[in-house]
Design an enzyme around this catalytic site. Structure first.
Site, PDB file in Angstrom:
ATOM      1  N   GLU A 118       0.824  -1.206   0.000  1.00 56.21           N
ATOM      2  CA  GLU A 118       0.000   0.000   0.000  1.00 56.21           C
ATOM      3  C   GLU A 118       0.868   1.270   0.000  1.00 56.21           C
ATOM      4  O   GLU A 118       0.635   2.183  -0.770  1.00 56.21           O
ATOM      5  CB  GLU A 118      -0.887  -0.015   1.255  1.00 56.21           C
ATOM      6  CG  GLU A 118      -1.722   1.223   1.464  1.00 56.21           C
ATOM      7  CD  GLU A 118      -3.010   1.196   0.642  1.00 56.21           C
ATOM      8  OE1 GLU A 118      -3.507   0.094   0.404  1.00 56.21           O
ATOM      9  OE2 GLU A 118      -3.473   2.269   0.254  1.00 56.21           O
ATOM     10  N   ASP A 119       1.839   1.319   0.890  1.00 50.46           N
ATOM     11  CA  ASP A 119       2.577   2.575   1.090  1.00 50.46           C
ATOM     12  C   ASP A 119       3.863   2.688   0.292  1.00 50.46           C
ATOM     13  O   ASP A 119       4.344   3.779   0.024  1.00 50.46           O
ATOM     14  CB  ASP A 119       2.935   2.742   2.577  1.00 50.46           C
ATOM     15  CG  ASP A 119       1.691   2.863   3.442  1.00 50.46           C
ATOM     16  OD1 ASP A 119       0.616   3.139   2.874  1.00 50.46           O
ATOM     17  OD2 ASP A 119       1.810   2.695   4.663  1.00 50.46           O
TER      18      ASP A 119
END
Ligand code: MN
Length: 493
Positions: free
Chosen positions: A72-73
């Protein structure tokens, strides 16, 4: 390497190495990222992994906990994770990432998150455990999140995550999630509860300590020395809901704080109860033997409520160390059930099988259980066996289907669209004309699967016919159909 030790001390060497590798990978991947608190982002991953290690999870799950935000990041690809850490870690991270897109935007979207969570659980219980650990760590640091977001996250925690932790029997997580979320969701009520408790607690605490000292003395006289005594104060949120539920009067809630006496063996519990009753007068009608008759969720203890002699009343819980571990961590059967009736593995596999998508999207459908500590496996089996949900095994024979608005309807396995319609409302059932399952037209005898979204179409002139009885699996639907058919036949004659 020492900072990894608390994550790996319960693991095999091989599993430990996997966790160490994930640790270094995550530290590196998130090197430049900060949390809203200003701390390195990596602290969140250590926090999540620590919670999983404390639950006794295996290396795969802890590694996934460390890596759960890399996709995600940090744009790490699932393929990279798969190559470096294997397909199971990659699968868990992928599923957690997808769940991460679920956003709570008020009541109407609430059930959509719930739906996704249920479906995810059915695929792999470890996904849910990582998600719970992730959420717990975020709740512990919620103060740094912008105000407008706090309430949304806390509400979601209270309405979705905490109940799931409870359902899994992980009381420790359940309580902490609830108490962390409470002040954000119901600030006024929380403040009021705190105020009330403040007035009672110091008095309670002193009384409890004094009581426990005299209990210990009495037990030592009888030769029971391997004893641990403690007291627990009821979680604020659980107290709040109890007040809402029934007893409005705080004075009448005796388990506001309770003395807890932990001993080695089951027979010691009964001896301790005897000693306590010969020293302190018990309140009639409040003696409970949950050892011989465990609660449906597996909880075991002897409970009594006694007059302490100085005007106060104290609830006492007496249990073995194992029983206590179980009630905190959901260790249903680690020791006490291990050697008797429940074949945990067989039961669990049946459970998982019934929940898994039939097409077998993931290879090695049962292998993910290998990483789940035996207590969760056994817990699941035990709860299945004992949970009284309309007399049916809850997990192994149920599916969750959803209305287009996201309402959850849980039904027995093999239920059809007719069952769904009657589960929503008898009027809807009686006037059912057709259905759509996942957007497609479906017949009245279509069997529903876990996660299906069912849209029932009604018409004022539609009514049941005899054939419906062949399609309906639930007793609710059958009862209603029979009743309506009877009414219709009378009208005709
Ligand atoms: Mn996270």
């Amino acid at each position: 390497m020492s900072n990894v030790a608390h994550l790996t001390s319960h693991l095999s060497k091989e599993e430990g190495l996997l966790v160490e590798k994930a640790y270094r990978f995550a530290e590196d991947a998130h090197a430049d990222q900060l949390r809203l608190s200003g701390e390195p982002y990596f602290t969140h991953l250590i926090g999540t992994a620590t919670i999983l290690a404390e639950l006794g999870m295996g290396g795969t799950t802890i590694a996934a906990g460390l890596l759960h935000d890399t996709v995600e990041d940090q744009d790490v690809s699932i393929e990279t994770l798969e190559r470096e850490f294997g397909s199971e870690v990659a699968f868990i991270v992928d599923a957690v990432t997808k769940l991460g897109h679920v956003r709570y935007r008020g009541a109407d979207k609430h059930n959509e998150s719930l739906r996704k969570l249920f479906v995810a659980t059915s695929e792999d219980i470890r996904v849910l455990l990582v998600k719970l650990a992730d959420r717990l760590h975020n709740m512990r640091t919620l103060e740094y999140v912008p105000k407008e977001k706090q309430k949304r996250i806390a509400t979601e925690t209270l309405e979705i995550y905490a109940p799931i932790a409870y359902r899994l029997g992980i009381r420790k997580l359940n309580r902490e999630l609830e108490d962390l979320a409470f002040p954000y969701v119901y600030p006024k009520e929380h403040e009021a509860m705190q105020k009330t408790l403040k007035q009672r607690r110091p008095k309670d605490q002193k009384g409890l300590e004094k009581f426990l000292r005299s209990v210990k003395k009495a037990l030592a006289k009888q030769g029971i020395t391997h004893v641990k005594t403690e007291y627990r104060v009821k979680g604020l949120y659980s107290l709040y809901t109890k007040l809402l539920r029934k007893e409005k009067d705080l004075e009448k809630i005796y388990d506001l704080s309770a003395a807890r006496i932990l001993v080695e063996k089951e027979e010691d519990c009964y001896q301790v109860l005897g000693i306590i009753h010969s020293t302190f007068r018990p309140l009639p009608g409040r003696i409970k033997d949950y050892i011989s008759f465990p609660k449906p969720n597996g909880y075991q203890a002897l409970q009594t409520t006694v007059f302490t002699g100085d005007g106060s009343i104290i609830e006492v819980q007496i249990k073995t160390f194992d029983m206590h571990k179980h009630s905190e961590y959901g260790i249903a059967s680690h020791v006490s059930y291990k050697n008797n009736k429940i074949g945990a593995d067989k039961e669990t596999i049946a459970w998982i099988n019934s929940l898994l998508p039939k097409a077998g999207k993931h290879s090695a459908p049962h292998s993910h259980l290998a990483d789940v500590p035996s207590w969760i496996r056994e817990l699941v089996a035990y709860r299945e066996d004992s949970e009284d949900v309309g007399g049916e095994d809850f997990f192994s024979h149920r599916i969750f289907a959803f209305s287009p608005k996201g309402d959850v309807v849980d039904l027995p396995l093999d239920s059809t669209t007719i069952d769904f319609a009657y589960a929503i409302h008898s009027d809807i059932g009686d006037h059912m004309q057709g259905a759509k399952v996942n957007g497609k037209l479906a017949s009245l005898d279509t069997t529903l699967k876990n996660g299906d979204i069912v849209d029932i179409m009604t018409h004022s002139s539609a009514k049941p016919n005899k054939k419906w009885l062949d399609f309906a699996k639930t007793s609710t639907a059958r009862r209603h159909i029979q009743r309506t058919l009877f009414k219709l036949s009378k009208r005709r004659t």
